[in-house]
Scaffold this active site. Structure first.
Site, PDB file in Angstrom:
ATOM      1  N   HIS A   1      -9.479   1.168   4.967  1.00 43.04           N
ATOM      2  CA  HIS A   1      -8.212   1.360   5.675  1.00 43.04           C
ATOM      3  C   HIS A   1      -8.448   2.314   6.845  1.00 43.04           C
ATOM      4  O   HIS A   1      -9.263   3.244   6.751  1.00 43.04           O
ATOM      5  CB  HIS A   1      -7.170   1.936   4.713  1.00 43.04           C
ATOM      6  CG  HIS A   1      -5.787   1.911   5.294  1.00 43.04           C
ATOM      7  ND1 HIS A   1      -5.361   2.870   6.185  1.00 43.04           N
ATOM      8  CD2 HIS A   1      -4.766   1.040   5.148  1.00 43.04           C
ATOM      9  CE1 HIS A   1      -4.116   2.587   6.550  1.00 43.04           C
ATOM     10  NE2 HIS A   1      -3.733   1.480   5.937  1.00 43.04           N
TER      11      HIS A   1
ATOM     12  N   SER B   1       3.669  -1.872  10.451  1.00 44.83           N
ATOM     13  CA  SER B   1       5.122  -1.948  10.669  1.00 44.83           C
ATOM     14  C   SER B   1       5.709  -3.321  10.361  1.00 44.83           C
ATOM     15  O   SER B   1       6.630  -3.771  11.031  1.00 44.83           O
ATOM     16  CB  SER B   1       5.476  -1.513  12.096  1.00 44.83           C
ATOM     17  OG  SER B   1       5.092  -0.164  12.303  1.00 44.83           O
TER      18      SER B   1
ATOM     19  N   GLU C   1      -5.137  -4.775  10.721  1.00 45.69           N
ATOM     20  CA  GLU C   1      -4.125  -3.738  10.934  1.00 45.69           C
ATOM     21  C   GLU C   1      -4.410  -3.024  12.243  1.00 45.69           C
ATOM     22  O   GLU C   1      -5.254  -2.120  12.282  1.00 45.69           O
ATOM     23  CB  GLU C   1      -4.174  -2.720   9.790  1.00 45.69           C
ATOM     24  CG  GLU C   1      -3.885  -3.301   8.429  1.00 45.69           C
ATOM     25  CD  GLU C   1      -3.323  -2.252   7.466  1.00 45.69           C
ATOM     26  OE1 GLU C   1      -2.319  -2.558   6.827  1.00 45.69           O
ATOM     27  OE2 GLU C   1      -3.850  -1.129   7.399  1.00 45.69           O
TER      28      GLU C   1
ATOM     29  N   GLY D   1       2.980  -0.984   4.292  1.00 47.54           N
ATOM     30  CA  GLY D   1       3.044   0.447   3.998  1.00 47.54           C
ATOM     31  C   GLY D   1       4.479   0.847   3.694  1.00 47.54           C
ATOM     32  O   GLY D   1       4.997   0.636   2.598  1.00 47.54           O
ATOM     33  N   GLY D   2       5.151   1.398   4.697  1.00 43.10           N
ATOM     34  CA  GLY D   2       6.504   1.944   4.531  1.00 43.10           C
ATOM     35  C   GLY D   2       7.466   1.045   3.769  1.00 43.10           C
ATOM     36  O   GLY D   2       8.157   1.499   2.843  1.00 43.10           O
TER      37      GLY D   2
ATOM     38  N   ASN E   1       0.870  -1.180   0.000  1.00 39.51           N
ATOM     39  CA  ASN E   1       0.000   0.000   0.000  1.00 39.51           C
ATOM     40  C   ASN E   1       0.905   1.227   0.000  1.00 39.51           C
ATOM     41  O   ASN E   1       1.475   1.587   1.025  1.00 39.51           O
ATOM     42  CB  ASN E   1      -0.890  -0.022   1.260  1.00 39.51           C
ATOM     43  CG  ASN E   1      -1.742   1.224   1.390  1.00 39.51           C
ATOM     44  OD1 ASN E   1      -1.785   2.054   0.475  1.00 39.51           O
ATOM     45  ND2 ASN E   1      -2.413   1.367   2.524  1.00 39.51           N
ATOM     46  N   TRP E   2       1.020   1.838  -1.175  1.00 39.71           N
ATOM     47  CA  TRP E   2       1.951   2.973  -1.299  1.00 39.71           C
ATOM     48  C   TRP E   2       1.406   4.241  -0.650  1.00 39.71           C
ATOM     49  O   TRP E   2       2.108   5.243  -0.552  1.00 39.71           O
ATOM     50  CB  TRP E   2       2.246   3.255  -2.771  1.00 39.71           C
ATOM     51  CG  TRP E   2       2.925   2.137  -3.510  1.00 39.71           C
ATOM     52  CD1 TRP E   2       3.313   0.918  -3.001  1.00 39.71           C
ATOM     53  CD2 TRP E   2       3.307   2.121  -4.892  1.00 39.71           C
ATOM     54  NE1 TRP E   2       3.901   0.158  -3.973  1.00 39.71           N
ATOM     55  CE2 TRP E   2       3.913   0.865  -5.146  1.00 39.71           C
ATOM     56  CE3 TRP E   2       3.196   3.038  -5.934  1.00 39.71           C
ATOM     57  CZ2 TRP E   2       4.406   0.520  -6.407  1.00 39.71           C
ATOM     58  CZ3 TRP E   2       3.681   2.692  -7.186  1.00 39.71           C
ATOM     59  CH2 TRP E   2       4.282   1.445  -7.420  1.00 39.71           C
ATOM     60  N   LYS E   3       0.135   4.231  -0.290  1.00 41.08           N
ATOM     61  CA  LYS E   3      -0.520   5.419   0.282  1.00 41.08           C
ATOM     62  C   LYS E   3      -0.297   6.619  -0.660  1.00 41.08           C
ATOM     63  O   LYS E   3      -0.251   6.430  -1.873  1.00 41.08           O
ATOM     64  CB  LYS E   3      -0.030   5.656   1.712  1.00 41.08           C
ATOM     65  CG  LYS E   3      -0.203   4.386   2.566  1.00 41.08           C
ATOM     66  CD  LYS E   3      -0.017   4.586   4.038  1.00 41.08           C
ATOM     67  CE  LYS E   3      -0.240   3.265   4.767  1.00 41.08           C
ATOM     68  NZ  LYS E   3      -0.119   3.361   6.217  1.00 41.08           N
TER      69      LYS E   3
ATOM     70  N   GLU F   1      -6.857   4.751   7.854  1.00 41.05           N
ATOM     71  CA  GLU F   1      -6.685   6.168   7.507  1.00 41.05           C
ATOM     72  C   GLU F   1      -7.939   6.714   6.830  1.00 41.05           C
ATOM     73  O   GLU F   1      -8.302   7.875   7.026  1.00 41.05           O
ATOM     74  CB  GLU F   1      -5.428   6.335   6.629  1.00 41.05           C
ATOM     75  CG  GLU F   1      -4.165   6.173   7.462  1.00 41.05           C
ATOM     76  CD  GLU F   1      -2.981   5.563   6.722  1.00 41.05           C
ATOM     77  OE1 GLU F   1      -2.957   5.575   5.479  1.00 41.05           O
ATOM     78  OE2 GLU F   1      -2.069   5.043   7.416  1.00 41.05           O
TER      79      GLU F   1
ATOM     80  N   GLY G   1       2.712   2.531  10.810  1.00 36.72           N
ATOM     81  CA  GLY G   1       3.667   3.621  10.640  1.00 36.72           C
ATOM     82  C   GLY G   1       4.363   4.056  11.926  1.00 36.72           C
ATOM     83  O   GLY G   1       4.988   5.106  11.972  1.00 36.72           O
TER      84      GLY G   1
HETATM   85  P1  13P Z   1       3.190   0.552   7.723  1.00 39.77           P
HETATM   86  O1  13P Z   1       3.716  -0.740   7.134  1.00 39.77           O
HETATM   87  O2  13P Z   1       3.898   1.763   7.212  1.00 39.77           O
HETATM   88  O3  13P Z   1       3.080   0.487   9.217  1.00 39.77           O
HETATM   89  O4  13P Z   1       1.679   0.704   7.168  1.00 39.77           O
HETATM   90  C1  13P Z   1       0.809  -0.346   7.286  1.00 39.77           C
HETATM   91  C2  13P Z   1      -0.419  -0.026   6.522  1.00 39.77           C
HETATM   92  O5  13P Z   1      -1.188   0.838   6.912  1.00 39.77           O
HETATM   93  C3  13P Z   1      -0.662  -0.767   5.277  1.00 39.77           C
HETATM   94  O6  13P Z   1      -1.949  -0.541   4.801  1.00 39.77           O
END
Ligand code: 13P
Length: 256
Positions: free
Chosen positions: A97, A215, A169, A236-237, A11-13, A99, A175
């Site tokens: 998600h 994470s 999640e 994510g990251g 997930n590149w956000k 967010e 993050g």
């Molecule tokens: P991180 O891997 O950056 O913690 O993000 C997880 C995430 O929200 C994937 O959708």
């Protein structure tokens, strides 16, 4: 026991221009674009979907979106629909998600409409669920996850639930560098699978992939992926660089 193919989704956000995305996809495809042991999905922002899709053509890597509207078309300024995603060969879509829920006010009811619209359009929803830190500390984790899962899947029948991917999640792990312990994650994953068995059938529950997100990194992935009910990761990251993302795919291949 049915063996579920592991899935690693990036997930590149809100990161990467189309050009940056193409460069990343090329590196991923060069490293793991031919393997079929693990399903790999990249989820660029909308502006980079089409070009990323072209860059992964001919590989086993699939394309996912990060959100969509539940209507097919109409006066919804700024939104994108399932048929539009399908037209550029998107196969997956992240829905609900945390967010989206916390920053953009998405409710379980709205997320459910999106899940149903995705399935109707042959898109595989990656339905995200998870508790906040306050909810975990109040002992409400399982209740929150139950509500989000049940409401998110309302009206989904047992023939199509196999197409749904669930991503657990924990919000406090996203993050933050704080990863859930393998025990914490496995407990919730097993609980979700139990819910699916109760609402659908055990056979269906054994088919649904349940990903962990929050994470997840090459260093902690092998232990998480070794758990019985953890079928992959929503990253994510660590999905923003080819090296770490490929290492995660490799860890999933080793854990299969
Ligand atoms: P991180 O891997 O950056 O913690 O993000 C997880 C995430 O929200 C994937 O959708």
């Amino acid at each position: 026991m049915i063996s579920r193919k592991k899935l690693i989704a990036g997930n590149w956000k809100m990161n990467k221009t189309p050009a940056d995305g193409v460069a990343l996809v090329r590196d991923i495809v060069a490293a793991v674009g031919k393997q079929t042991d693990v399903e790999v999905v990249v989820c660029p922002p909308f502006t980079g979907l089409e070009t990323a899709g072209q860059a992964l053509e001919g590989s086993t890597v699939k394309l996912g979106a990060q959100n969509m509207h539940h209507e097919a078309s109409g006066a919804f300024t700024g939104e994108i629909s399932a048929p539009m995603l399908r037209a550029i060969f998107t196969t997956h879509v992240i829905l609900g998600h945390s967010e989206r829920r916390t920053l953009f006010g998405e409710t379980d009811e709205l997320v459910n409409k999106k899940v149903l619209a995705a399935l109707k359009n042959q898109l595989r929803p990656i339905l995200c669920v998870g508790e906040t830190l306050a909810e975990r500390e109040a002992g409400a984790t399982l209740k929150v996850v139950q509500t989000q899962t049940e409401r998110g899947l309302e009206g989904v029948n047992k023939d199509s639930v196999g197409s749904v991917v669930i991503a657990y999640e924990p919000v406090w792990a996203i993050g933050t560098g704080k990863v859930a312990t393998t025990e914490q994650a496995q407990e919730v994953h097993a609980f979700i699978r139990g819910l699916l068995a109760r609402h659908f059938t055990d056979a269906v529950a054994q088919k649904v992939r349940i990903l962990y997100g929050g994470s997840m990194k090459p260093a902690n992935a092998p232990e998480l992926l070794a758990q019985k009910d953890i079928d992959g990761g929503l990253i994510g990251g660590a999905s923003l660089e080819a090296r770490s993302f490929v290492e995660l795919v490799t860890a999933a291949i080793a854990a299969k």
